[in-house]
Design a protein around this motif. Structure first.
Motif, PDB file in Angstrom:
ATOM      1  N   SER A  42     -28.364  22.471 116.671  1.00  0.00           N
ATOM      2  CA  SER A  42     -27.868  22.083 115.546  1.00  0.00           C
ATOM      3  C   SER A  42     -26.482  22.968 115.311  1.00  0.00           C
ATOM      4  O   SER A  42     -25.561  22.456 114.761  1.00  0.00           O
ATOM      5  CB  SER A  42     -28.590  22.103 114.334  1.00  0.00           C
ATOM      6  N   VAL A  80     -24.337  23.723 117.859  1.00  0.00           N
ATOM      7  CA  VAL A  80     -23.481  22.950 118.761  1.00  0.00           C
ATOM      8  C   VAL A  80     -23.413  21.516 118.727  1.00  0.00           C
ATOM      9  O   VAL A  80     -22.321  20.952 119.187  1.00  0.00           O
ATOM     10  CB  VAL A  80     -23.730  23.191 120.005  1.00  0.00           C
ATOM     11  N   LEU A  81     -24.084  20.856 117.528  1.00  0.00           N
ATOM     12  CA  LEU A  81     -24.071  19.475 117.533  1.00  0.00           C
ATOM     13  C   LEU A  81     -24.581  19.381 115.926  1.00  0.00           C
ATOM     14  O   LEU A  81     -25.708  18.953 115.710  1.00  0.00           O
ATOM     15  CB  LEU A  81     -25.113  18.874 118.348  1.00  0.00           C
ATOM     16  N   PRO A  82     -23.447  19.939 115.258  1.00  0.00           N
ATOM     17  CA  PRO A  82     -24.199  19.926 113.616  1.00  0.00           C
ATOM     18  C   PRO A  82     -24.257  18.459 113.056  1.00  0.00           C
ATOM     19  O   PRO A  82     -25.062  18.223 112.325  1.00  0.00           O
ATOM     20  CB  PRO A  82     -22.902  20.776 113.014  1.00  0.00           C
ATOM     21  N   ASP A 104     -32.733  16.268 114.301  1.00  0.00           N
ATOM     22  CA  ASP A 104     -33.784  17.134 115.076  1.00  0.00           C
ATOM     23  C   ASP A 104     -35.309  16.222 115.051  1.00  0.00           C
ATOM     24  O   ASP A 104     -35.474  15.785 114.124  1.00  0.00           O
ATOM     25  CB  ASP A 104     -34.152  18.510 114.600  1.00  0.00           C
ATOM     26  N   ARG A 115     -35.039   9.440 121.914  1.00  0.00           N
ATOM     27  CA  ARG A 115     -34.261   9.753 122.896  1.00  0.00           C
ATOM     28  C   ARG A 115     -33.140   8.658 123.208  1.00  0.00           C
ATOM     29  O   ARG A 115     -31.830   9.035 123.538  1.00  0.00           O
ATOM     30  CB  ARG A 115     -35.124   9.562 124.281  1.00  0.00           C
ATOM     31  N   THR A 154     -20.269  13.391 118.232  1.00  0.00           N
ATOM     32  CA  THR A 154     -19.094  14.154 117.996  1.00  0.00           C
ATOM     33  C   THR A 154     -17.740  13.114 118.096  1.00  0.00           C
ATOM     34  O   THR A 154     -18.353  11.702 118.312  1.00  0.00           O
ATOM     35  CB  THR A 154     -18.463  15.207 119.149  1.00  0.00           C
ATOM     36  N   GLU A 207     -19.079   9.400 120.064  1.00  0.00           N
ATOM     37  CA  GLU A 207     -19.868   9.855 121.075  1.00  0.00           C
ATOM     38  C   GLU A 207     -21.236  10.330 120.880  1.00  0.00           C
ATOM     39  O   GLU A 207     -21.172  11.244 119.907  1.00  0.00           O
ATOM     40  CB  GLU A 207     -18.783  11.108 121.827  1.00  0.00           C
ATOM     41  N   ARG A 208     -21.956   9.848 121.606  1.00  0.00           N
ATOM     42  CA  ARG A 208     -23.570  10.389 121.237  1.00  0.00           C
ATOM     43  C   ARG A 208     -23.882  11.160 122.369  1.00  0.00           C
ATOM     44  O   ARG A 208     -23.551  10.917 123.244  1.00  0.00           O
ATOM     45  CB  ARG A 208     -24.318   9.045 121.104  1.00  0.00           C
ATOM     46  N   HIS A 209     -24.632  12.153 121.897  1.00  0.00           N
ATOM     47  CA  HIS A 209     -25.219  13.266 122.791  1.00  0.00           C
ATOM     48  C   HIS A 209     -26.784  13.327 122.501  1.00  0.00           C
ATOM     49  O   HIS A 209     -27.280  13.453 121.455  1.00  0.00           O
ATOM     50  CB  HIS A 209     -24.528  14.599 122.816  1.00  0.00           C
ATOM     51  N   VAL A 210     -27.540  13.635 123.523  1.00  0.00           N
ATOM     52  CA  VAL A 210     -28.898  14.023 123.454  1.00  0.00           C
ATOM     53  C   VAL A 210     -29.322  15.169 123.881  1.00  0.00           C
ATOM     54  O   VAL A 210     -28.931  15.498 125.131  1.00  0.00           O
ATOM     55  CB  VAL A 210     -29.842  12.843 123.815  1.00  0.00           C
ATOM     56  N   ILE A 211     -29.863  16.103 123.131  1.00  0.00           N
ATOM     57  CA  ILE A 211     -30.312  17.504 123.516  1.00  0.00           C
ATOM     58  C   ILE A 211     -31.943  17.477 123.668  1.00  0.00           C
ATOM     59  O   ILE A 211     -32.235  17.197 122.654  1.00  0.00           O
ATOM     60  CB  ILE A 211     -29.756  18.677 123.070  1.00  0.00           C
ATOM     61  N   GLU A 212     -32.293  17.877 124.672  1.00  0.00           N
ATOM     62  CA  GLU A 212     -34.040  17.915 124.890  1.00  0.00           C
ATOM     63  C   GLU A 212     -34.535  19.180 125.567  1.00  0.00           C
ATOM     64  O   GLU A 212     -33.931  19.637 126.725  1.00  0.00           O
ATOM     65  CB  GLU A 212     -34.396  16.410 125.466  1.00  0.00           C
ATOM     66  N   TYR A 213     -35.518  19.523 125.004  1.00  0.00           N
ATOM     67  CA  TYR A 213     -35.982  20.985 125.427  1.00  0.00           C
ATOM     68  C   TYR A 213     -37.492  20.568 125.457  1.00  0.00           C
ATOM     69  O   TYR A 213     -38.081  20.166 124.470  1.00  0.00           O
ATOM     70  CB  TYR A 213     -35.711  22.011 124.522  1.00  0.00           C
ATOM     71  N   GLU A 238     -38.087  22.795 130.442  1.00  0.00           N
ATOM     72  CA  GLU A 238     -37.127  21.830 131.019  1.00  0.00           C
ATOM     73  C   GLU A 238     -35.961  21.601 129.707  1.00  0.00           C
ATOM     74  O   GLU A 238     -36.260  21.539 128.644  1.00  0.00           O
ATOM     75  CB  GLU A 238     -37.593  20.397 131.370  1.00  0.00           C
ATOM     76  N   TYR A 239     -34.864  21.770 130.170  1.00  0.00           N
ATOM     77  CA  TYR A 239     -33.661  21.699 129.146  1.00  0.00           C
ATOM     78  C   TYR A 239     -32.659  20.633 129.730  1.00  0.00           C
ATOM     79  O   TYR A 239     -32.346  20.690 130.855  1.00  0.00           O
ATOM     80  CB  TYR A 239     -32.933  23.184 128.993  1.00  0.00           C
ATOM     81  N   SER A 240     -32.565  19.572 128.972  1.00  0.00           N
ATOM     82  CA  SER A 240     -31.667  18.516 129.355  1.00  0.00           C
ATOM     83  C   SER A 240     -30.323  18.025 128.245  1.00  0.00           C
ATOM     84  O   SER A 240     -30.625  18.079 127.070  1.00  0.00           O
ATOM     85  CB  SER A 240     -32.319  17.076 129.723  1.00  0.00           C
ATOM     86  N   LEU A 241     -29.208  17.843 129.113  1.00  0.00           N
ATOM     87  CA  LEU A 241     -28.157  17.006 128.241  1.00  0.00           C
ATOM     88  C   LEU A 241     -28.020  15.628 128.571  1.00  0.00           C
ATOM     89  O   LEU A 241     -27.780  15.810 129.867  1.00  0.00           O
ATOM     90  CB  LEU A 241     -27.149  18.056 128.277  1.00  0.00           C
ATOM     91  N   LYS A 242     -27.831  14.865 127.796  1.00  0.00           N
ATOM     92  CA  LYS A 242     -27.180  13.766 128.009  1.00  0.00           C
ATOM     93  C   LYS A 242     -25.818  13.269 127.204  1.00  0.00           C
ATOM     94  O   LYS A 242     -26.055  13.166 126.034  1.00  0.00           O
ATOM     95  CB  LYS A 242     -28.041  12.439 127.716  1.00  0.00           C
ATOM     96  N   LEU A 243     -24.669  13.402 127.846  1.00  0.00           N
ATOM     97  CA  LEU A 243     -23.497  13.402 127.122  1.00  0.00           C
ATOM     98  C   LEU A 243     -22.600  12.195 127.113  1.00  0.00           C
ATOM     99  O   LEU A 243     -22.130  12.148 128.299  1.00  0.00           O
ATOM    100  CB  LEU A 243     -22.542  14.894 127.372  1.00  0.00           C
ATOM    101  N   ASP A 244     -22.252  11.618 126.181  1.00  0.00           N
ATOM    102  CA  ASP A 244     -21.461  10.579 126.158  1.00  0.00           C
ATOM    103  C   ASP A 244     -19.986  10.915 126.672  1.00  0.00           C
ATOM    104  O   ASP A 244     -19.161  10.394 127.233  1.00  0.00           O
ATOM    105  CB  ASP A 244     -20.940   9.911 124.796  1.00  0.00           C
ATOM    106  N   SER A 255     -17.359  21.094 120.953  1.00  0.00           N
ATOM    107  CA  SER A 255     -18.205  21.235 120.107  1.00  0.00           C
ATOM    108  C   SER A 255     -18.786  22.737 120.113  1.00  0.00           C
ATOM    109  O   SER A 255     -19.139  23.555 119.172  1.00  0.00           O
ATOM    110  CB  SER A 255     -19.252  20.158 119.713  1.00  0.00           C
TER     111      SER A 255
END
Lengths: 325, 325
Positions: A134, A136-138, A142, A182, A257, A263-269, B268-274, B282
């Motif tokens: 949150s 880095v990607l406010p 979540d 996702r 962002t 621009e869409r981003h997905v962070i997954e842990y 596992e940590y992953s980023l999918k960035l547009d 950011s």
């Protein structure tokens, strides 16, 4: 070497003990117990002492890791011992964390000591991930999913149902809900839509299985908000197929962002854990290192993993750590 | 409000600017450029000034974010400006980070200021994940995969091949290698086994495409250690299908706990960035907040994201942050 004491000696404590013994900068000092010390056999071979004698060990224990439960043990123990030792606990009653924090902070601050509370993976590593994501990607949202894994609290609840001899509960994330998150659809999800619950039950001979099933699936707080499946198995099957305590889960943040949020981003842990207490114990051991370092730097009071940098948790220092950049 | 200055105004700087303008606790103060200031149109409308005038803005800029390149700009700029401002950069020449750290640290320390270097996602968030995972699971092994995404450095390298008008390179992780790591097989993997490279090339009319392909796939450092596929496309196709700068990747740690290392865990940590610059900008904005807070706490010198707690990066404070536990 950072000298570690354990309060309690259940599954979690044994996980901490193993992690401490395998670390390069920590060693076990003592185990404190409310049981008969003579009856507690400790793998590392360190002294086992009555819990009441812990205060006498102030100069032989650098960090005390409290391995009791959040319901009855930690609310009393951590504020008490925070005035005597640098402490770590895994307090996880979400609604009471702020109150717990306040009491531990006052005790630790007055004593010039450092305590880390609510350590582990959730709360703990998952909290850290929610905060980092949150930060880095406010502009985002979540989602946390748990499982597939054993929820000991739910298993305990099932074991209290009349006619149940033994039980194991698995929390299972709903795959379609995960995929929706996702893919960035930002769905609104109810508890029922996110997880299902699967119970394996050993019933007493002649017990009314339909009645047991009813009692479980309608149990408020634990099961009534979920789709729950109940399987009846034998004691042998329970021992053979459900002896472990695997768990895991994942934290997803989907965010945007750009001036038009285009621009869409997905962070997954995600965590996949063979043994919940083994892994959680390893996290608590790293937090013990951090508590000790904070105190060595002259800091006191209560901290959570939100306050811990990777450098505080790692056994590597400075340049060695920067090599991992 | 934390007042942010930008040095440079390319894709990355525009990402930082957007993140700063959308934050609750930061605002844009100025953009500094080595181009003609009149020719730089800045979305937020703040003043654009010659880079040389930056020192005059010391009392109007709380944190200067350096948005130049690691090859030529940052090695000179960051140590220079670290003695004038709290700074953030995204220096990513791995082999030279220690040297860069030393120079920035000396400058910032002497000035009583705080700089955060090598911020972004790799180095940056991925580094943080490698450190966190190894701290809580010391007996294990890390794997980092990048992609599927655009590597601008590789695209630049292809554009230097004679006969090439335009080019885009995608780095693609090999799925079978990813699965082997996830399953805990702890494989030893070469560069070629982990990633493939796919290039889209617009060639000059009449150019020898076979020769261009040869030149690309055999290019040392960039392509010769990988299986590379080259596709020739038209300028229109390039514009239509390859305008974005998506990227991403993941960090995996497979490790063990238990006296006989019998419990296996996967983190596992992953980023999918547009948009790589949108997301990285950011992250740099959050690091600017952390640099400012470190300095406000009286800390000075050079820091990396290894030294930043989630609380330092987040715009939330204390109790609000603990709610995320």
């Amino acid at each position: 070497m950072i000298r570690i004491g354990l309060m309690g000696y259940g599954n979690l404590a044994r996980g901490v003990e193993c992690a401490v013994c395998q670390s390069s900068d920590m060693e076990m000092a003592a185990v404190f117990t409310r049981r008969e010390p003579d009856k507690v056999s400790v793998r590392s071979g360190v002294p086992v002492l009555p819990a009441l004698e812990a205060p006498l060990w102030r100069d032989r224990v650098d960090v005390l890791v409290l391995c009791g439960g959040s319901a009855n043990d930690l609310p009393e123990q951590t504020p008490h011992f925070a005035s005597l030792f640098n402490c770590v606990d895994s307090f996880d009653t979400h609604a009471r964390i702020e109150e717990h924090f306040g009491r531990v902070d006052a005790a630790a601050r007055a004593a010039g000591l450092a305590s880390v509370i609510s350590a582990g993976w959730d709360p703990g590593l998952f909290s850290v991930q929610r905060m980092l994501a949150s930060a880095v990607l406010p502009n985002g949202r979540d989602y946390t999913f748990w499982g597939k894994g054993v929820s000991q609290g739910h298993g305990d609840a099932v074991r209290r149902v009349p006619g149940v001899l033994d039980a194991r509960e698995y929390t299972v994330p709903v795959q379609s809900a995960v995929e929706a998150c996702r893919s960035g659809l930002d769905p609104e999800l109810t508890a029922r839509q996110k997880h299902t619950r699967v119970c394996y039950v050993v019933a007493e001979e002649g017990a009314d299985k339909a009645k047991i099933t009813e009692a479980i699936v309608n149990m408020p707080n634990y099961f009534s908000d979920y789709d729950t499946t109940v399987h009846f198995i034998t004691e042998e099957e329970m021992k053979r197929d459900h002896a472990g305590l695997p768990h895991g889960g994942f934290v997803l943040r989907s965010g945007k962002t750009g001036w038009d949020s285009q621009e869409r981003h997905v962070i997954e842990y995600s965590l996949k854990l063979d043994s919940n207490p083994g892994f959680t114990g390893s996290v608590l051991a790293a937090c013990a290192r951090a508590a000790w370092r904070l105190n060595q730097k002259g800091q006191s009071g209560c901290f959570t993993m939100a306050d811990l940098s990777p450098a505080l948790l790692s056994d590597l220092e400075g340049a060695a750590l920067r090599k991992m950049l």
